[in-house]
Design a protein around this motif. Sequence first.
Motif, PDB file in Angstrom:
ATOM      1  N   LEU A  69       0.850  -1.216   0.060  1.00 24.39           N
ATOM      2  CA  LEU A  69      -0.025  -0.054   0.095  1.00 24.39           C
ATOM      3  C   LEU A  69       0.901   1.144  -0.133  1.00 24.39           C
ATOM      4  CD1 LEU A  69      -2.844   1.166   0.148  1.00 24.39           C
ATOM      5  CD2 LEU A  69      -2.477   1.160   2.803  1.00 24.39           C
ATOM      6  N   GLU A  70       1.986   1.341   0.742  1.00 26.73           N
ATOM      7  CA  GLU A  70       2.873   2.464   0.960  1.00 26.73           C
ATOM      8  C   GLU A  70       3.691   2.497  -0.421  1.00 26.73           C
ATOM      9  OE1 GLU A  70       6.873   3.683   3.253  1.00 26.73           O
ATOM     10  OE2 GLU A  70       5.615   2.064   4.165  1.00 26.73           O
ATOM     11  N   ARG A  71       3.964   1.330  -1.007  1.00 24.66           N
ATOM     12  CA  ARG A  71       4.452   1.358  -2.401  1.00 24.66           C
ATOM     13  C   ARG A  71       3.551   2.109  -3.364  1.00 24.66           C
ATOM     14  NH1 ARG A  71       8.695  -0.354  -5.618  1.00 24.66           N
ATOM     15  NH2 ARG A  71       8.352  -1.011  -7.600  1.00 24.66           N
ATOM     16  N   ASN A  72       2.288   1.576  -3.455  1.00 25.16           N
ATOM     17  CA  ASN A  72       1.343   2.080  -4.242  1.00 25.16           C
ATOM     18  C   ASN A  72       1.148   3.719  -4.391  1.00 25.16           C
ATOM     19  OD1 ASN A  72       1.115  -0.315  -5.344  1.00 25.16           O
ATOM     20  ND2 ASN A  72      -0.984  -0.930  -4.527  1.00 25.16           N
ATOM     21  N   VAL A  73       1.096   4.025  -2.877  1.00 25.08           N
ATOM     22  CA  VAL A  73       0.899   5.526  -2.763  1.00 25.08           C
ATOM     23  C   VAL A  73       2.041   6.135  -3.261  1.00 25.08           C
ATOM     24  CG1 VAL A  73       0.909   7.209  -0.854  1.00 25.08           C
ATOM     25  CG2 VAL A  73      -0.452   5.179  -0.712  1.00 25.08           C
ATOM     26  N   LEU A  74       3.338   5.882  -2.898  1.00 26.66           N
ATOM     27  CA  LEU A  74       4.375   6.537  -3.507  1.00 26.66           C
ATOM     28  C   LEU A  74       4.643   6.388  -5.000  1.00 26.66           C
ATOM     29  CD1 LEU A  74       7.187   4.981  -1.300  1.00 26.66           C
ATOM     30  CD2 LEU A  74       6.354   7.125  -1.169  1.00 26.66           C
ATOM     31  N   LEU A  75       3.966   5.309  -5.611  1.00 29.62           N
ATOM     32  CA  LEU A  75       3.878   5.515  -7.077  1.00 29.62           C
ATOM     33  C   LEU A  75       2.927   6.153  -7.525  1.00 29.62           C
ATOM     34  CD1 LEU A  75       4.517   1.464  -7.756  1.00 29.62           C
ATOM     35  CD2 LEU A  75       6.157   3.216  -8.210  1.00 29.62           C
ATOM     36  N   GLU A  76       1.879   6.333  -7.078  1.00 28.91           N
ATOM     37  CA  GLU A  76       0.717   7.247  -7.437  1.00 28.91           C
ATOM     38  C   GLU A  76       1.330   8.542  -7.352  1.00 28.91           C
ATOM     39  OE1 GLU A  76      -2.725   6.492  -5.121  1.00 28.91           O
ATOM     40  OE2 GLU A  76      -2.974   4.580  -6.004  1.00 28.91           O
ATOM     41  N   HIS A  77       1.923   9.066  -6.288  1.00 30.14           N
ATOM     42  CA  HIS A  77       2.590  10.338  -6.105  1.00 30.14           C
ATOM     43  C   HIS A  77       3.555  10.642  -7.281  1.00 30.14           C
ATOM     44  CE1 HIS A  77       0.582  11.896  -2.586  1.00 30.14           C
ATOM     45  NE2 HIS A  77       1.002  10.744  -1.915  1.00 30.14           N
ATOM     46  N   GLU A  78       4.515   9.567  -7.568  1.00 25.72           N
ATOM     47  CA  GLU A  78       5.416   9.714  -8.707  1.00 25.72           C
ATOM     48  C   GLU A  78       4.666   9.728 -10.051  1.00 25.72           C
ATOM     49  OE1 GLU A  78       8.699   6.954  -8.937  1.00 25.72           O
ATOM     50  OE2 GLU A  78       8.916   6.818  -6.700  1.00 25.72           O
TER      51      GLU A  78
ATOM     52  N   LEU B   4       1.857  11.167 -10.517  1.00 25.17           N
ATOM     53  CA  LEU B   4       1.296  12.504 -10.489  1.00 25.17           C
ATOM     54  C   LEU B   4       2.310  13.497 -10.816  1.00 25.17           C
ATOM     55  CD1 LEU B   4      -1.267  12.347  -7.568  1.00 25.17           C
ATOM     56  CD2 LEU B   4      -2.152  12.557  -9.992  1.00 25.17           C
ATOM     57  N   ASP B   5       3.293  13.293 -10.247  1.00 24.59           N
ATOM     58  CA  ASP B   5       4.648  14.239 -10.355  1.00 24.59           C
ATOM     59  C   ASP B   5       4.888  14.119 -11.811  1.00 24.59           C
ATOM     60  OD1 ASP B   5       4.504  14.942  -7.887  1.00 24.59           O
ATOM     61  OD2 ASP B   5       6.322  13.781  -7.021  1.00 24.59           O
ATOM     62  N   THR B   6       5.174  12.849 -12.274  1.00 22.57           N
ATOM     63  CA  THR B   6       5.593  12.639 -13.753  1.00 22.57           C
ATOM     64  C   THR B   6       4.377  13.279 -14.713  1.00 22.57           C
ATOM     65  OG1 THR B   6       6.666  10.761 -13.048  1.00 22.57           O
ATOM     66  CG2 THR B   6       5.998  11.099 -15.455  1.00 22.57           C
ATOM     67  N   LYS B   7       3.278  12.995 -14.478  1.00 24.78           N
ATOM     68  CA  LYS B   7       2.222  13.658 -15.221  1.00 24.78           C
ATOM     69  C   LYS B   7       2.346  15.080 -15.205  1.00 24.78           C
ATOM     70  CE  LYS B   7      -1.403  10.191 -15.207  1.00 24.78           C
ATOM     71  NZ  LYS B   7      -2.764   9.768 -14.607  1.00 24.78           N
TER      72      LYS B   7
ATOM     73  N   GLN C 232       3.047  17.519 -18.365  1.00 32.27           N
ATOM     74  CA  GLN C 232       2.358  18.708 -18.608  1.00 32.27           C
ATOM     75  C   GLN C 232       3.228  20.113 -18.625  1.00 32.27           C
ATOM     76  OE1 GLN C 232      -0.775  18.401 -19.758  1.00 32.27           O
ATOM     77  NE2 GLN C 232      -0.981  20.728 -20.054  1.00 32.27           N
ATOM     78  N   ARG C 233       4.072  20.329 -17.841  1.00 36.74           N
ATOM     79  CA  ARG C 233       4.835  21.564 -17.931  1.00 36.74           C
ATOM     80  C   ARG C 233       5.733  21.285 -19.090  1.00 36.74           C
ATOM     81  NH1 ARG C 233       5.404  20.625 -12.295  1.00 36.74           N
ATOM     82  NH2 ARG C 233       7.415  19.522 -12.745  1.00 36.74           N
ATOM     83  N   LEU C 234       6.383  20.177 -19.442  1.00 37.31           N
ATOM     84  CA  LEU C 234       7.219  20.275 -20.647  1.00 37.31           C
ATOM     85  C   LEU C 234       6.275  20.538 -21.909  1.00 37.31           C
ATOM     86  CD1 LEU C 234       9.221  17.087 -20.082  1.00 37.31           C
ATOM     87  CD2 LEU C 234      10.192  19.246 -20.287  1.00 37.31           C
TER      88      LEU C 234
END
Length: 190
Positions: free
Chosen positions: A92-101, A103-106, A110-112
Amino acid sequence: MVPNLDLETALQIISSLETQLSELESATKEYENDLEQVISNLKSDLLESQQQNRCNKKQITELEIQVDELENENIQLRNKIETLQLESDRRLERNVLLEHELLDTKDALQRLKVNKEEATSGETRRNNRPLPSQNKKMKLYKDTIKVSTTCSTLYLQNMTKTNNTARNHCNIPNTQITQSTVIATTSSVQ
């Protein structure tokens, strides 16, 4: 003193006593038979009770063994549940971290895209109406410094021959850089 009895009375008394004696003997036999029946019943009850007691002891032993086995199984299941809970928490912790990553990647993507669109629109504007002062600066820098490299060494060479005041800000002595850090790179975006 014994009273005098006539023979007939004595015979009646004897006959009566014999009858009572036979009744007592038959009653005694009945009581003995009843007592033997009760004793026999008690013996069979005792045997059944002992057999039932042995069966109960055997069942108690089997149940104690089953209780021990169930307790061991319960301990194993609790350990397995704890292990699975820890694994679930880690995932669950890994999934949360991956979801944040993600979102950060998206966001970065988007900025790019926005930067690319801004750069493309800015480049289109520059290409459509070039400014004369910018072209002069580009020529000035191009004519002023010579840049060359060999493997890991970067050479900067002053190409200015005159002491023109417009070019003085670009004059640098011949320079050799043997260690450098890449700050930015350019590539074509398609």
